[in-house]
Design a protein around this motif. Sequence first.
Motif, PDB file in Angstrom:
ATOM      1  N   ASP A  44       7.018 -37.064  38.702  1.00  0.00           N
ATOM      2  CA  ASP A  44       5.808 -36.528  39.326  1.00  0.00           C
ATOM      3  C   ASP A  44       5.982 -35.109  39.857  1.00  0.00           C
ATOM      4  N   CYS A  45       7.228 -34.613  39.889  1.00  0.00           N
ATOM      5  CA  CYS A  45       7.446 -33.194  40.236  1.00  0.00           C
ATOM      6  C   CYS A  45       6.758 -32.281  39.235  1.00  0.00           C
ATOM      7  N   ASP A  46       6.427 -32.820  38.063  1.00  0.00           N
ATOM      8  CA  ASP A  46       5.770 -32.045  37.013  1.00  0.00           C
ATOM      9  C   ASP A  46       4.254 -31.994  37.170  1.00  0.00           C
ATOM     10  N   GLY A  55       6.999 -31.373  31.204  1.00  0.00           N
ATOM     11  CA  GLY A  55       5.704 -30.719  31.217  1.00  0.00           C
ATOM     12  C   GLY A  55       5.738 -29.354  30.553  1.00  0.00           C
ATOM     13  N   ILE A  56       6.762 -28.570  30.840  1.00  0.00           N
ATOM     14  CA  ILE A  56       6.889 -27.249  30.213  1.00  0.00           C
ATOM     15  C   ILE A  56       7.189 -27.403  28.733  1.00  0.00           C
ATOM     16  N   SER A  57       8.002 -28.387  28.396  1.00  0.00           N
ATOM     17  CA  SER A  57       8.295 -28.651  26.980  1.00  0.00           C
ATOM     18  C   SER A  57       7.014 -29.019  26.238  1.00  0.00           C
ATOM     19  N   TRP A  58       6.152 -29.799  26.900  1.00  0.00           N
ATOM     20  CA  TRP A  58       4.866 -30.150  26.288  1.00  0.00           C
ATOM     21  C   TRP A  58       4.042 -28.897  26.007  1.00  0.00           C
ATOM     22  N   ARG A  59       3.994 -27.955  26.993  1.00  0.00           N
ATOM     23  CA  ARG A  59       3.196 -26.749  26.790  1.00  0.00           C
ATOM     24  C   ARG A  59       3.779 -25.877  25.683  1.00  0.00           C
ATOM     25  N   ILE A  60       5.096 -25.799  25.607  1.00  0.00           N
ATOM     26  CA  ILE A  60       5.734 -25.029  24.533  1.00  0.00           C
ATOM     27  C   ILE A  60       5.374 -25.633  23.182  1.00  0.00           C
ATOM     28  N   LYS A  61       5.399 -26.954  23.122  1.00  0.00           N
ATOM     29  CA  LYS A  61       5.005 -27.652  21.888  1.00  0.00           C
ATOM     30  C   LYS A  61       3.530 -27.417  21.601  1.00  0.00           C
ATOM     31  N   VAL A  97      -4.409 -33.811  27.396  1.00  0.00           N
ATOM     32  CA  VAL A  97      -3.788 -34.141  28.676  1.00  0.00           C
ATOM     33  C   VAL A  97      -3.134 -35.518  28.672  1.00  0.00           C
ATOM     34  N   ASP A  98      -3.668 -36.453  27.908  1.00  0.00           N
ATOM     35  CA  ASP A  98      -3.065 -37.788  27.861  1.00  0.00           C
ATOM     36  C   ASP A  98      -1.655 -37.734  27.277  1.00  0.00           C
ATOM     37  N   ALA A  99      -1.461 -36.846  26.293  1.00  0.00           N
ATOM     38  CA  ALA A  99      -0.125 -36.682  25.701  1.00  0.00           C
ATOM     39  C   ALA A  99       0.835 -36.095  26.733  1.00  0.00           C
ATOM     40  N   LEU A 100       0.349 -35.134  27.533  1.00  0.00           N
ATOM     41  CA  LEU A 100       1.172 -34.540  28.589  1.00  0.00           C
ATOM     42  C   LEU A 100       1.573 -35.599  29.617  1.00  0.00           C
ATOM     43  N   ILE A 101       0.608 -36.386  30.069  1.00  0.00           N
ATOM     44  CA  ILE A 101       0.878 -37.420  31.071  1.00  0.00           C
ATOM     45  C   ILE A 101       1.922 -38.406  30.541  1.00  0.00           C
ATOM     46  N   LYS A 102       1.813 -38.740  29.266  1.00  0.00           N
ATOM     47  CA  LYS A 102       2.771 -39.671  28.650  1.00  0.00           C
ATOM     48  C   LYS A 102       4.146 -39.020  28.517  1.00  0.00           C
ATOM     49  N   ALA A 149       5.423 -36.425  30.107  1.00  0.00           N
ATOM     50  CA  ALA A 149       6.010 -36.087  31.407  1.00  0.00           C
ATOM     51  C   ALA A 149       6.192 -37.317  32.301  1.00  0.00           C
ATOM     52  N   LYS A 150       5.691 -38.444  31.844  1.00  0.00           N
ATOM     53  CA  LYS A 150       5.794 -39.707  32.602  1.00  0.00           C
ATOM     54  C   LYS A 150       5.182 -39.591  33.991  1.00  0.00           C
ATOM     55  N   LEU A 151       4.061 -38.872  34.052  1.00  0.00           N
ATOM     56  CA  LEU A 151       3.362 -38.733  35.320  1.00  0.00           C
ATOM     57  C   LEU A 151       2.704 -40.058  35.692  1.00  0.00           C
ATOM     58  N   SER A 152       2.794 -40.417  36.956  1.00  0.00           N
ATOM     59  CA  SER A 152       2.226 -41.686  37.397  1.00  0.00           C
ATOM     60  C   SER A 152       0.708 -41.569  37.524  1.00  0.00           C
ATOM     61  N   PRO A 153      -0.009 -42.664  37.320  1.00  0.00           N
ATOM     62  CA  PRO A 153      -1.463 -42.647  37.533  1.00  0.00           C
ATOM     63  C   PRO A 153      -1.815 -42.206  38.950  1.00  0.00           C
ATOM     64  N   GLU A 154      -0.949 -42.553  39.918  1.00  0.00           N
ATOM     65  CA  GLU A 154      -1.209 -42.206  41.313  1.00  0.00           C
ATOM     66  C   GLU A 154      -1.185 -40.698  41.529  1.00  0.00           C
ATOM     67  N   ILE A 155      -0.204 -39.992  40.932  1.00  0.00           N
ATOM     68  CA  ILE A 155      -0.114 -38.547  41.148  1.00  0.00           C
ATOM     69  C   ILE A 155      -1.279 -37.825  40.473  1.00  0.00           C
ATOM     70  N   VAL A 156      -1.697 -38.302  39.298  1.00  0.00           N
ATOM     71  CA  VAL A 156      -2.839 -37.696  38.613  1.00  0.00           C
ATOM     72  C   VAL A 156      -4.097 -37.862  39.464  1.00  0.00           C
ATOM     73  N   LYS A 157      -4.272 -39.043  40.025  1.00  0.00           N
ATOM     74  CA  LYS A 157      -5.423 -39.334  40.903  1.00  0.00           C
ATOM     75  C   LYS A 157      -5.385 -38.442  42.139  1.00  0.00           C
ATOM     76  N   LEU A 158      -4.219 -38.327  42.781  1.00  0.00           N
ATOM     77  CA  LEU A 158      -4.100 -37.521  43.990  1.00  0.00           C
ATOM     78  C   LEU A 158      -4.363 -36.039  43.727  1.00  0.00           C
ATOM     79  N   VAL A 159      -3.898 -35.548  42.569  1.00  0.00           N
ATOM     80  CA  VAL A 159      -4.141 -34.138  42.210  1.00  0.00           C
ATOM     81  C   VAL A 159      -5.631 -33.885  42.030  1.00  0.00           C
ATOM     82  N   LYS A 160      -6.301 -34.762  41.307  1.00  0.00           N
ATOM     83  CA  LYS A 160      -7.744 -34.591  41.076  1.00  0.00           C
ATOM     84  C   LYS A 160      -8.499 -34.577  42.397  1.00  0.00           C
ATOM     85  N   GLU A 161      -8.096 -35.457  43.317  1.00  0.00           N
ATOM     86  CA  GLU A 161      -8.768 -35.520  44.622  1.00  0.00           C
ATOM     87  C   GLU A 161      -8.476 -34.284  45.462  1.00  0.00           C
TER      88      GLU A 161
END
Length: 338
Positions: A104-106, A182-188, A316-321, A323-335
Motif C-alpha cells: 500500500d506504500c504504492d 506501481g512505477i514498473s506498471w507505469r513504465i510498462k 487502473v485494475d491492472a495497476l491495483i493487481k 501493485a497488490k494494493l488493498s481495497p481499503e487503501i484504494v477506498k481511503l485514497v478516493k475518500e
Amino acid sequence: MSLRLSRRAVFGAAAATLVSPAILRAAEPLKIRCSLDTAPSHPRNQTIVDYFEKLAKASNGGIVGEVFHSGQLFADLNVSKALLQGQVEMAAPGAWTLTGLVPDCDMVQLPYFYGQSSETTHKATDGKPGQYVNQQLMGKLHTQVLGPWIDLGYQNWYSTKTALNHLSDLKGLKIRSPGGAGISWRIKFVGGIANTTAWPNVPLALSQGTFDALVSTDESCNSAKLWEAGVKYSYADHQFMGQYIPMIGNATWAKLGADNQKMMTDLWAQNIGGYRSNAAASQANGRKVMESNGVKFTDPSADELAAARKAMLGDVDALIKDAKLSPEIVKLVKEAIG
C-alpha cells in the motif's frame, strides 16, 4: 582524629571512583544513526541534518543524531531490513522502496495523482490513507513513524539519447525505476522496459548505457549531476509526488521514554511544513541548474496530462493487481482526495 579523617577521605575518594562511571554512563547522550543513500546536498539529507541539530538543542544534548550520507551504511532498497535488525537506529526511505513489505506504500501510483498538485498528495499521505500505511509499516518493521512524510518532489522522466516531447517517446526504452510495482506498471504502460538499479550506482550505470532513461526528480538528478552521465532530456509530467517516510526502530524509541518521544514528534510536526517548502525550492533550483547544463525540458499541457490520466485510469485494475494494493487503501485514497 586526623587518622580517622584521612581514612574517611580515602574511603570517600574510593567511593567516588566507584560511582563515577555509572554517573558518566547515565549522562551519555542517546545516539541515533540515520542511513540515507542520497548526497549531503539532497533535500532529504538537509532535512534530517537540520532536525538532528534542533533535536540536540531541544534535548540539551541528551539526544545526538548522526547522518550517514550517500549510502555509506545502506542503500534505501536494503535499509528497511537493517532497521528491522537493529543495524541502524533511523532511516527515511522512499515509500516506493518499501512496497515489497507494504504494497500500500504504492498508493500514490494510482492515476488519480498523475499530473496533480502536491496538495492532492498531502491530503492522502497526511490523512487516513497515510495513517493506514504507517500502521502497517510499524507492525512489519517494528518501527515508529516519526510524523508526516518528507517531500522529495515530482517524479518525471529523464533520458539520454531520446528526445522526450511526448509520453509516447518513451516506448521501447530501458527505464530505471526507483523501485515498486506501481512505477514498473507505469513504465510498462508507456511501453518501456523496467530496470531497477540502486541510486548510488545510477550515474555509472547511466553512463555505461545500462538503461536509456529513468524516473526521478529534478533535484535528485541535479545532486547527482546526471547531465555528466548523459542525461539530456526530461518530460516533466509530475507523474507522482515522491516522499520519504521517517522511521525510528522500536528498540531506540523505547529508550527515549514518553517525554522525549513526545518532544521528538512535536518537533517534527513543527518543522515539516518548512522542510516541504525547502524541498519545493530545491526542486525548482535543480531544474534551473539542469537547464543551465543543457538539459531540455518538455512541460505537457493540462489537456495532455488529463488525456494520459484518463488512459491510465482505464488500466487502473491492472495497476491495483500488479501493485497488490488493498481495497481499503484504494477506498481511503478516493475518500481523501475526492
